[in-house]
Design an enzyme around this catalytic site. Structure first.
Site, mmCIF file in Angstrom:
data_model
loop_
_atom_site.group_PDB
_atom_site.id
_atom_site.type_symbol
_atom_site.label_atom_id
_atom_site.label_comp_id
_atom_site.label_asym_id
_atom_site.label_seq_id
_atom_site.Cartn_x
_atom_site.Cartn_y
_atom_site.Cartn_z
ATOM 1 C CD GLU A 664 45.490 102.819 -18.683
ATOM 2 O OE1 GLU A 664 44.389 103.405 -18.701
ATOM 3 O OE2 GLU A 664 45.702 101.760 -19.307
ATOM 4 C CG ASP A 675 48.302 96.712 -16.326
ATOM 5 O OD1 ASP A 675 47.201 96.134 -16.460
ATOM 6 O OD2 ASP A 675 49.201 96.694 -17.190
ATOM 7 C CE LYS A 679 48.211 93.170 -18.411
ATOM 8 N NZ LYS A 679 49.008 94.119 -19.170
ATOM 9 N N GLY A 794 46.197 96.650 -27.375
ATOM 10 C CA GLY A 794 45.632 97.182 -28.613
ATOM 11 C C GLY A 794 44.280 96.554 -28.867
#
Ligand code: ADP
Ligand code: MG
Length: 813
Positions: A664, A675, A679, A794
């Site tokens: 980032e 992060d 998840k 991506g």
């Protein structure tokens, strides 16, 4: 056994190998072979005439023709027939004629036809000589000795009686069973060699098939039959097994070059079936053209074939004086006929204020002059205001016997074009009701063909109305992917329509923004961004399936999902916020989705496009119990630890990731582990755990002293902590193979997020680059875990993951 007439086109004779191949196709008994000129010979002869007329070097093409033929003769080993001498002599003769043309700058039609006819004489002789060398007893026949035509106008008319008796006489004294006849050429009433018309070897073959009462005519070409559209333009085109004569006629007439239109009528009259086959793939059954069979009551495709003609000019006669005056149209068409201009299409106009028709572009100027002269009085009086002529159009024609009984056939041709904003300039339905022709701009020709082709099926097309929020990295790529797949999905009976779009500032809507310049439209938007407008726009679209894709990373947007779902709109999103807010909101989303019979899909919340969430959902629905999930969920941390595992220090690895843009903008967001924690929350909830983000203990890799300082200071000072952090991490590793930042969930609710040492036997030890890896241990996958690995970040994979979620909504996966 009946007689068979074969016709080989130029491409089937283009080189020695292809000519040798013909010997394998001919059986050697009771056959007639009609040939075109070798390769592009006729075109090159035409080029030499054109050059001579322009006083340019006309012998360039001639030399090329000579060398192509000599090369073939040599490779076929048929020199002893003195073909090379005949060829040189002919070329010399043509050269003399071209010299005269070049001096006089005149080339009368008969001379032109004489010159153009040489190619078939050469190709027929070459093939004959080769077949003889292969012990096939064949004989050469010059069609201009046996075929008589009146060529005072084109298409020529055949003198059937005279031709029949000459052919009979010619064949009477022959013992051979195989005849090689020149296509394209004939003799005219003046006794000169002439041509039947451009590309008319197919017609020659049909004439001989009729004269010889053949049992079938086989046209050998470079495609395996007639396709539902020219396969060179529409790659999805299907080979047609069977066509009626009338369908074939209409397709050929409107431009399908695979068979010449004049071929059809004589075969239809004589009831001789035509086979179109590929000389490169003779085993393929090809297409049979014959009388229509009783079609099954519901054919799969209502359009049999699509074809197009370019180089079309649209002409329009307009004026108040035309209204109600009978006979104007008749006069228009008789003037055109007098000038040998054939009309390709007449457009219906109910107003009678104008008469509109299409002709070949090269006839346009002549037509304007003729009409201006013919209507001089009306123009002078002002009854006719204008004779418009516009070049650069193409006619697209859809053909099918089945169209006659199809209500709404016309709209099926027009709608896909209208949806894609392709301008239609004129429309006609053939009087046979077997065809519909639309006129579009030449630049739209290929697109229009593809669009209509994709709609040629009878099965209903499902429409999916889509709204997209956020057109940043992922959103943009997603739109591109949808644009690229639009036609393929249409082939699968799914039409994706993006009817609205917004970013943080602007909102736009339309019939289908995928087919528009949405980018530009977003610059000058209809309205200011507003989430309510998104729902409204979708609700106003008369389509059963609607979906909002949230490609923003925005918290506020995620708070509107309930409202979307409650409105019967599916939600697909890579945005993690909704699933990591309170457990209460999490449960509510699912309940509302269930109540409204819509889906909430978020495969890309974890590991981008990797099939993780959907896999977990599916196997649990199938009765599996998940016992443990372990994963490297952060691409950035995966990269950093893969570097460290190769011996780099922590800060060196971090800075490499930073420079490569893998982190980032503020790398502490990655180092904080939050992060990964998000998840992990998603996945934990996915396997039924009731858990909040705040419940999770997360290892933060940023040294405490740098956690709250400005970014610049962090970047400057982090190197001072390299030794300390690196040593700390190596202490965890000890003798293990590798270190990784791992999120782990077990079914009893034990959750950890932090650095772990991975032994040689761990699949994580084999990770590389910035890849993600997830291990799923379950009752079904108990001996060894299910391993899902690959790029977990991506724009491309994320967009594709979201796209996949969208397609799963309508079972197109
Ligand atoms: P030949 O030299 O054998 O006479 P043509 O070039 O005249 O061959 O005709 C074959 C070509 O026709 C194919 O290569 C293809 O590009 C074109 N074509 C146009 N429409 C169709 C169609 N509907 N089906 C098959 N081929 C078509
Ligand atoms: Mg052809």
């Amino acid at each position: 056994m009946g007689h068979v007439v074969h016709k080989f086109g130029g491409s089937s004779l283009a080189d020695a190998k292809k000519i040798q191949n013909i010997a394998n196709i001919i059986s050697g008994i009771n056959e007639t072979v009609v040939v075109s000129a070798i390769g592009k010979t006729t075109r090159m002869l035409q080029q030499s005439i054109d050059a001579a007329l322009k006083v340019q070097a006309y012998d360039v093409s001639l030399k090329q023709i000579l060398s192509i033929h000599l090369d073939i003769i040599e490779k076929l080993g048929i020199q002893k027939n003195h073909l090379d001498a005949i060829l040189r002599e002919d070329i010399e003769q043509i050269s003399q004629m071209l010299k005269t043309i070049s001096l006089t700058k005149i080339c009368a039609e008969p001379l032109k036809h004489f010159i153009l006819g040489f190619g078939e004489l050469w190709s027929a002789r070459v093939l004959n000589a080769y077949l003889n060398s292969q012990s096939i007893h064949s004989e050469f026949i010059d069609a201009s000795d046996v075929l008589y035509v009146d060529d005072s106008s084109f298409p020529v008319s055949v003198d059937w009686e005279k031709s029949q008796s000459l052919l009979n006489a010619s064949l009477e004294n022959r013992e051979t069973k195989v005849h090689i006849i020149t296509g394209f050429i004939a003799q005219n009433l003046e006794g000169q060699r002439t041509i039947l018309g451009m590309n008319c070897s197919d017609y020659s073959a049909a004439i001989f098939a009729k004269l010889l009462q053949a049992k079938k005519l086989i046209i050998w070409t470079d495609v395996a039959g007639v396709y539902s559209a020219n396969p060179q333009v529409v790659p999805e085109a299907r080979q047609l097994q069977r066509l009626s004569y009338k369908e074939a006629l209409e397709l050929a007439y409107f431009g399908a070059s695979v068979v010449h239109p004049l071929t059809i009528n004589p075969m239809m009259e004589e009831e001789i079936p035509i086979y179109i086959k590929s000389s490169f793939d003779p085993q393929n059954a090809g297409t049979i053209i014959t009388h229509p069979l009783k079609e099954p009551s519901k054919a799969k495709y209502w359009i049999k074939g699509l074809t197009s003609t370019a180089d079309v000019a649209i002409m329009r006669l307009q004026g108040a004086g035309i209204i109600g005056v009978s006979g104007i149209a008749a006069k228009v068409f008789s003037i055109l006929e007098q000038h040998g201009i054939s009309v390709m299409m007449i457009s219906q106009s109910s107003s009678e204020y104008s008469i509109c028709f299409a002709i070949h572009s090269k006839m346009a100027n002549k037509a304007v002059r003729a009409l201006e002269k013919g209507f001089k009085a009306e123009i002078d009086k002002g009854d006719i205001e204008h004779i418009y002529c516009d070049k650069g159009y193409a006619l697209i024609t859809a053909v099918g016997d089945g169209m006659r009984s199809q209500p709404g056939a016309l709209s099926k041709v027009i709608k896909p074009l209208a949806d894609a904003k392709v301008n239609i300039h004129a429309i006609t339905q053939g009087s046979s009701e077997r065809s519909i022709t639309v006129t579009v701009h030449e630049s739209d020709e290929a697109l229009a063909l593809k669009l209509i082709h994709a709609q040629a099926k009878n099965a209903p097309v499902i429409e999916l109305a889509i709204g997209i929020i956020g057109v940043g990295n992922v959103g943009k790529v997603l739109i591109e992917q949808m644009q690229n797949q639009y036609l393929s999905l249409l082939e699968k009976n799914l039409r994706i329509r993006v009817v609205c779009m917004m970013n943080s500032k602007r909102f736009i809507q339309g019939e289908n923004l995928l087919l528009d310049n949405w980018h530009e439209a977003l610059q000058s938007p209809e309205k200011k961004a507003n989430l309510a407008l998104m729902s409204q726009s979708l609700l106003n679209t008369p389509v059963a399936q609607k979906v909002i894709i949230d490609a923003s990373a925005n918290l506020e947007v995620s708070e509107h999902y309930l409202e979307f779902l409650d409105n019967g709109i599916h939600v697909v999103t890579p945005n993690k916020h909704a699933n990591t807010q309170s457990m209460e909101y999490y449960r509510e989303l699912r309940q509302v989705a269930l109540d409204n019979n819509v889906s909430f899909k978020y495969e890309t919340n974890v590991c981008a496009g990797l099939p993780l969430v959907n896999t977990l959902q599916t196997i649990q629905l199938c009765g599996d119990t998940i016992n443990k999930i372990q994963g490297v969920f952060s691409g950035t941390l995966s990269f950093i630890f893969n570097q460290m595992n190769q011996g780099k220090t922590f800060v060196d690895s971090l800075m490499l990731a930073y420079e490569k843009g893998y982190t980032e903008p503020d790398p502490r967001e990655d180092l904080s582990g939050m992060d990964v924690a998000r998840k992990v929350v998603c996945l934990a909830r996915e396997i039924g755990l009731s858990i909040e983000l705040s419940d999770i203990d997360v290892q933060n890799l940023t040294p405490k002293a740098l956690q709250d300082v400005p970014l610049a200071k962090f970047l400057k000072e982090i190197k001072h902590y390299d030794q300390e952090v690196t040593d700390g991490l190596l202490a965890i590793k000890q003798k293990a193979k590798a270190l990784h930042f791992i999120g782990e969930i077990d079914a009893k609710g034990k959750i950890s997020v932090g650095v772990q040492a991975c032994e040689n036997t761990s699949p994580f030890a084999g990770l590389s680059n910035a890849d993600n890896m997830v291990l799923i241990y379950s009752d079904y996958y108990c001996h060894s875990p299910m391993v899902i690995t690959g790029a977990g970040a991506g724009a491309e994979v994320t967009a594709a993951g979201a796209f996949g979620d969208v397609l799963s909504l309508v079972n197109r996966m």
